[in-house]
Scaffold this active site. Structure first.
Site, PDB file in Angstrom:
ATOM      1  CB  SER A 146      -0.926   0.010   1.220  1.00  0.00           C
ATOM      2  OG  SER A 146      -0.165   0.005   2.417  1.00  0.00           O
ATOM      3  CG  ASP A 291       3.359  -3.870   9.738  1.00  0.00           C
ATOM      4  OD1 ASP A 291       4.006  -4.636   8.996  1.00  0.00           O
ATOM      5  OD2 ASP A 291       3.358  -2.634   9.602  1.00  0.00           O
TER       6      ASP A 291
END
Length: 407
Positions: A146, A291
């Site tokens: 992204s 993450d």
């Protein structure tokens, strides 16, 4: 290397700590501030990645080295393509030169940017020359990082005609694009995000505005685990907002199933525990929050939970191939692990192998996640300084929960 163990006697029943500003928000806003000095910022991240970006934005050097800072590499590629007055070379660490950037470079070149590869096609280092970007529409794959899309969004208000970004395919890490859109709107820019199209309108200037950056939710994920595994009963965390722009605020929902109740008071989180039966098998899709993969995987390992995690395709191009790094280090501790290009499945052992040396692969999240193994058994962490990339105070903060370094 450090060796860690757990000392329950050192824990207070209640404590508080402050985590510095979100690295993701800070880096986005620093680019916008450099383009529009009317923006002022509070609670910037103290991470090395953010410090690197700050230094580069103030520098006049013609050779720019971002080291391991992947976000800086991507954001600066777009920023310099628009904003440099002289040819510059943008480079990084050896690992950075193995991380692909072709999708972003192709998009910028299609708009008129002058960027060439100095070594291998599709990878840094890059030579970026002054150019005039006149086109206002671009197409790129949405299934990759992204940050490529965000890099284009951040420079778009400075383009004469703004920018229409057409996304092809399934969008990966959607919350990060939503964060970028919301931050830009907060700063005064006109952004529309509908389905597969992002439209950012041109803006000559914005009104003076001070933005307070929320503390980092990904960093908070390690603290949630530490709180859960320690005997602490109450914890205050700041500086956090109830309507967070960060996708990793998902940790509030995730840890509720482990009995952590999160409430908000002004700009603080209040974490408290209630007794619940922990799940024995979890199936997770982390395509929107990759993450958190290492945090959740190590939590499952420590608690003896079987996990099937998917949505991890972007982990292969992070600081290391995080899927294979997880497999290697979890197996050292006794887990049975199977992986594919975007999945991690494992069964935890009855007891973890003690005193294992965990390689960190120059990856801050490997160090922080596997440090949590110390709540179950002593563990050695290679290159503990890598945490400076995102959470420099990690080792100090971890001490509050009874984790100590053995001499």
């Amino acid at each position: 290397m450090i060796q860690l163990s757990f000392a329950p006697s050192r824990i207070k029943s209640s404590d508080s700590l402050k985590i510095s500003g979100s690295k993701s928000e800070s880096n986005r806003l620093l680019i916008l501030q450099s383009l529009y000095p009317e923006i002022s910022l509070q609670n910037l991240s103290n991470s090395r990645d953010t410090l690197v970006l700050q230094e580069v934005l103030l520098s006049k050097e013609r050779i720019i080295d971002v080291g391991h800072a992947g976000t800086a590499m991507r954001f600066l590629t777009a920023y310099l393509a628009l904003n440099t007055k002289t040819p510059v070379i943008l480079q990084g660490s050896n690992r950075m030169h193995q991380r692909p950037i072709e999708v972003l470079v192709d998009a910028l070149q299609s708009l008129g940017a002058k960027i060439t590869y100095l070594n291998n096609q599709g990878y840094p280092p890059l030579k970026i020359e002054p150019s005039v970007i006149t086109k206002g529409e671009v197409y790129l794959k949405a299934s990759v990082s992204s940050q490529y899309i965000t890099a284009l969004m951040l420079i778009a208000p400075k383009l004469n005609n703004g920018l229409k970004i057409n996304l092809i395919g399934k969008i990966t890490s959607f919350p990060y694009l939503t964060m970028t859109s919301q931050l830009m709107k907060q700063a005064g820019f006109d952004v529309k995000f509908n389905n597969q199209v992002i439209r950012v309108f041109s803006s000559k200037s914005v009104s003076s505005k001070q933005i307070t950056i929320e503390s980092d939710w990904t960093s908070a994920s390690y603290i949630y685990v530490a709180f859960l595994l320690s005997s602490m009963q109450k914890l205050r965390l700041s500086l956090y907002f109830q309507n967070s722009k960060q996708g990793d605020a998902y940790v509030v929902k995730f840890f509720k199933q482990f009995g952590i109740i999160t409430s908000y008071y002004e700009n603080e989180l209040i974490l408290e525990k209630e007794n619940v039966a922990f799940p024995k098998h979890l199936q997770l899709d982390l395509i929107q929050t990759p993450d958190l993969a290492q945090t959740f995987a190590v939590l499952g390992l420590v608690l003896g939970i079987k996990m099937d995690i998917k949505g991890l395709s972007t982990l292969k191009i992070k600081e290391t191939d995080r899927i294979e790094a997880l497999k290697s280090e979890m197996e050292k501790l006794g887990a049975q692990v199977k992986t594919t290009v975007d999945t991690l499945k494992f069964t935890s052992p009855t007891s973890l192998q003690p005193n294992q040396l965990i390689r960190t692969y120059q990856d801050h999240r490997m160090a922080m996640a596997f440090a949590l193994v110390a709540f179950k058994t002593s563990v050695k962490i290679e290159a503990p300084e890598v945490v400076e990339k995102s959470y420099p105070n990690f080792w100090r903060d971890l001490q509050k929960f009874g984790i100590q370094e053995l001499a």
